[in-house]
Design a protein around this motif. Structure first.
Motif, PDB file in Angstrom:
ATOM      1  N   HIS A 270      -4.618  -0.906 -11.721  1.00 39.46           N
ATOM      2  CA  HIS A 270      -3.284  -1.871 -11.605  1.00 39.46           C
ATOM      3  C   HIS A 270      -3.441  -2.717 -10.332  1.00 39.46           C
ATOM      4  CE1 HIS A 270      -1.870   1.668  -9.839  1.00 39.46           C
ATOM      5  NE2 HIS A 270      -1.226   1.058  -9.184  1.00 39.46           N
ATOM      6  N   THR A 271      -2.680  -3.327 -10.319  1.00 38.38           N
ATOM      7  CA  THR A 271      -1.851  -4.171  -9.012  1.00 38.38           C
ATOM      8  C   THR A 271      -0.501  -3.777  -8.959  1.00 38.38           C
ATOM      9  OG1 THR A 271      -1.717  -6.251 -10.162  1.00 38.38           O
ATOM     10  CG2 THR A 271      -3.896  -5.981  -8.991  1.00 38.38           C
ATOM     11  N   ASP A 272       0.099  -3.812  -7.773  1.00 43.09           N
ATOM     12  CA  ASP A 272       1.454  -3.275  -7.759  1.00 43.09           C
ATOM     13  C   ASP A 272       2.323  -4.588  -7.881  1.00 43.09           C
ATOM     14  OD1 ASP A 272       0.677  -0.927  -7.103  1.00 43.09           O
ATOM     15  OD2 ASP A 272       1.004  -1.168  -4.884  1.00 43.09           O
ATOM     16  N   GLY A 273       2.151  -5.667  -8.237  1.00 44.35           N
ATOM     17  CA  GLY A 273       2.781  -6.788  -8.498  1.00 44.35           C
ATOM     18  C   GLY A 273       2.125  -8.130  -8.311  1.00 44.35           C
ATOM     19  N   PRO A 274       2.821  -9.135  -8.795  1.00 43.49           N
ATOM     20  CA  PRO A 274       1.992 -10.669  -8.655  1.00 43.49           C
ATOM     21  C   PRO A 274       2.220 -11.290  -7.500  1.00 43.49           C
ATOM     22  CG  PRO A 274       4.175 -10.672  -9.897  1.00 43.49           C
ATOM     23  CD  PRO A 274       4.070  -9.166  -9.602  1.00 43.49           C
ATOM     24  N   GLU A 275       3.053 -10.722  -6.519  1.00 41.87           N
ATOM     25  CA  GLU A 275       3.050 -11.460  -5.333  1.00 41.87           C
ATOM     26  C   GLU A 275       1.694 -11.385  -4.269  1.00 41.87           C
ATOM     27  OE1 GLU A 275       5.034  -8.745  -6.131  1.00 41.87           O
ATOM     28  OE2 GLU A 275       6.936  -9.463  -6.580  1.00 41.87           O
ATOM     29  N   ASP A 276       1.810 -12.332  -3.470  1.00 38.99           N
ATOM     30  CA  ASP A 276       0.847 -12.309  -2.513  1.00 38.99           C
ATOM     31  C   ASP A 276       1.161 -11.499  -1.257  1.00 38.99           C
ATOM     32  OD1 ASP A 276      -0.990 -12.769  -0.544  1.00 38.99           O
ATOM     33  OD2 ASP A 276      -0.701 -14.813  -0.334  1.00 38.99           O
ATOM     34  N   HIS A 277       0.796 -10.249  -1.357  1.00 41.27           N
ATOM     35  CA  HIS A 277       1.086  -9.072  -0.674  1.00 41.27           C
ATOM     36  C   HIS A 277       0.231  -7.991  -0.401  1.00 41.27           C
ATOM     37  CE1 HIS A 277       0.999  -6.976  -4.700  1.00 41.27           C
ATOM     38  NE2 HIS A 277       1.066  -5.784  -3.805  1.00 41.27           N
ATOM     39  N   TRP A 278       0.824  -7.069   0.452  1.00 39.03           N
ATOM     40  CA  TRP A 278      -0.267  -6.269   1.100  1.00 39.03           C
ATOM     41  C   TRP A 278       0.242  -4.767   0.644  1.00 39.03           C
ATOM     42  CZ3 TRP A 278      -4.884  -6.713   3.482  1.00 39.03           C
ATOM     43  CH2 TRP A 278      -5.267  -8.199   3.994  1.00 39.03           C
ATOM     44  N   VAL A 279      -0.632  -3.771   0.502  1.00 39.25           N
ATOM     45  CA  VAL A 279      -0.185  -2.350   0.282  1.00 39.25           C
ATOM     46  C   VAL A 279      -0.806  -1.518   1.247  1.00 39.25           C
ATOM     47  CG1 VAL A 279      -0.720  -0.663  -1.492  1.00 39.25           C
ATOM     48  CG2 VAL A 279      -0.725  -3.050  -2.291  1.00 39.25           C
ATOM     49  N   PHE A 280       0.321  -0.535   1.628  1.00 36.88           N
ATOM     50  CA  PHE A 280      -0.180   0.446   2.676  1.00 36.88           C
ATOM     51  C   PHE A 280       0.147   1.653   1.983  1.00 36.88           C
ATOM     52  CE2 PHE A 280       0.886   3.453   6.149  1.00 36.88           C
ATOM     53  CZ  PHE A 280      -0.256   3.410   6.644  1.00 36.88           C
ATOM     54  N   ILE A 281      -0.814   2.506   1.971  1.00 39.32           N
ATOM     55  CA  ILE A 281      -0.655   3.997   1.491  1.00 39.32           C
ATOM     56  C   ILE A 281      -0.892   5.086   2.477  1.00 39.32           C
ATOM     57  CG2 ILE A 281      -1.648   5.709  -0.058  1.00 39.32           C
ATOM     58  CD1 ILE A 281      -2.248   3.674  -1.802  1.00 39.32           C
ATOM     59  N   TYR A 282      -0.011   5.860   2.678  1.00 35.00           N
ATOM     60  CA  TYR A 282      -0.131   7.225   3.662  1.00 35.00           C
ATOM     61  C   TYR A 282      -0.089   8.333   2.799  1.00 35.00           C
ATOM     62  CZ  TYR A 282       0.892  10.814   6.906  1.00 35.00           C
ATOM     63  OH  TYR A 282       1.045  11.921   7.543  1.00 35.00           O
ATOM     64  N   TYR A 283      -1.236   8.997   3.171  1.00 39.00           N
ATOM     65  CA  TYR A 283      -1.260  10.341   2.485  1.00 39.00           C
ATOM     66  C   TYR A 283      -0.708  11.732   2.975  1.00 39.00           C
ATOM     67  CZ  TYR A 283      -4.956   7.403  -0.115  1.00 39.00           C
ATOM     68  OH  TYR A 283      -5.636   6.761  -0.502  1.00 39.00           O
ATOM     69  N   PHE A 284       0.108  12.264   2.391  1.00 39.42           N
ATOM     70  CA  PHE A 284       0.929  13.264   2.949  1.00 39.42           C
ATOM     71  C   PHE A 284       0.269  14.471   3.059  1.00 39.42           C
ATOM     72  CE2 PHE A 284       4.725  10.727   1.816  1.00 39.42           C
ATOM     73  CZ  PHE A 284       5.556  10.707   2.999  1.00 39.42           C
ATOM     74  N   ASN A 285      -0.875  14.780   2.131  1.00 38.75           N
ATOM     75  CA  ASN A 285      -1.547  15.965   1.983  1.00 38.75           C
ATOM     76  C   ASN A 285      -2.982  15.858   1.753  1.00 38.75           C
ATOM     77  OD1 ASN A 285      -1.127  15.515  -0.753  1.00 38.75           O
ATOM     78  ND2 ASN A 285      -1.606  17.380  -1.452  1.00 38.75           N
ATOM     79  N   THR A 286      -3.703  16.842   1.786  1.00 36.16           N
ATOM     80  CA  THR A 286      -4.973  16.979   1.568  1.00 36.16           C
ATOM     81  C   THR A 286      -5.489  17.245   0.169  1.00 36.16           C
ATOM     82  OG1 THR A 286      -5.915  16.964   3.800  1.00 36.16           O
ATOM     83  CG2 THR A 286      -7.490  17.537   2.080  1.00 36.16           C
ATOM     84  N   SER A 287      -5.945  16.501  -0.895  1.00 37.78           N
ATOM     85  CA  SER A 287      -6.197  16.715  -2.088  1.00 37.78           C
ATOM     86  C   SER A 287      -7.348  16.279  -2.737  1.00 37.78           C
ATOM     87  CB  SER A 287      -4.809  16.561  -3.012  1.00 37.78           C
ATOM     88  OG  SER A 287      -5.133  16.805  -4.272  1.00 37.78           O
TER      89      SER A 287
END
Length: 187
Positions: free
Chosen positions: A107-124
């Motif tokens: 998927h994409t998170d939305g139709p806007e011209d935007h950026w995504v930042f993900i931070y991983y809280f744990n190792t998995s």
């Protein structure tokens, strides 16, 4: 920033902060709600990944404010965030071993011209797959080609343009995978 580039930042925050963030998140007072999505229509052009499965997760909605994660990101990449569109924490529990080599809906998170930042809280286990295709340039046969597979590693940050198709893989060996996802517009 290059919209075609995937930016992986290990030890986005120091080890002490990483541990404190996870400890705070695991406290019982964080309100999560259940969310699920049906299997997607995309397939992946790689024999390792056999079929899409629905994703069941627990989410914690965070007001779309500039979190400390985003303030650090602004400083590291020298840009200004104009608007935070969405911030949410995703908690996905272990899937059955029969779900190995399956994937959650791309998927994409939305139709806007935007950026995504993900931070991983744990190792998995349960990497994040990013695809070459974008919402502006989808594959007409609904087949996606993997550009990168990012390990779900505690303290890691992942930054990419929001038009890029992406998805998670289910955790099979670990009890859960937890991340925070930010969608934002930059100047």
């Amino acid at each position: 920033l290059d919209k075609n580039q995937i930016y992986v930042i290990d030890d986005f925050v120091d080890k002490k902060t990483q541990n404190q963030l996870l400890e705070d998140l695991l406290k019982p007072n964080t309100p999560f709600f259940y969310s699920s999505s049906p299997p997607g229509i995309f397939s992946i052009n790689d024999p390792k990944y056999i079929e899409p499965i629905g994703e069941s997760q627990f989410c914690h909605g965070v007001k779309p404010l500039k979190t400390p994660f985003l303030k650090i990101l602004e400083n590291q990449f020298n840009f200004k965030i104009l608007e935070t569109l969405r911030t949410k924490i995703n908690w996905v529990n272990r899937e059955l071993v029969s779900s190995k080599n399956k994937f959650y809906p791309p998927h994409t998170d939305g139709p806007e011209d935007h950026w995504v930042f993900i931070y991983y809280f744990n190792t998995s286990d349960g990497n994040t797959l990013l695809f070459k295709e974008t919402q502006n340039n989808p594959n007409p046969k609904y087949i996606l080609n993997i550009q990168d597979s990012i390990e779900h590693k505690m303290g890691r940050g992942l930054l990419f343009h929001g038009y890029k198709y992406h998805c998670g893989l289910p955790p099979i060996e670990n009890p859960y995978r937890i991340l925070i996802n930010h969608n934002f517009i930059i100047k």
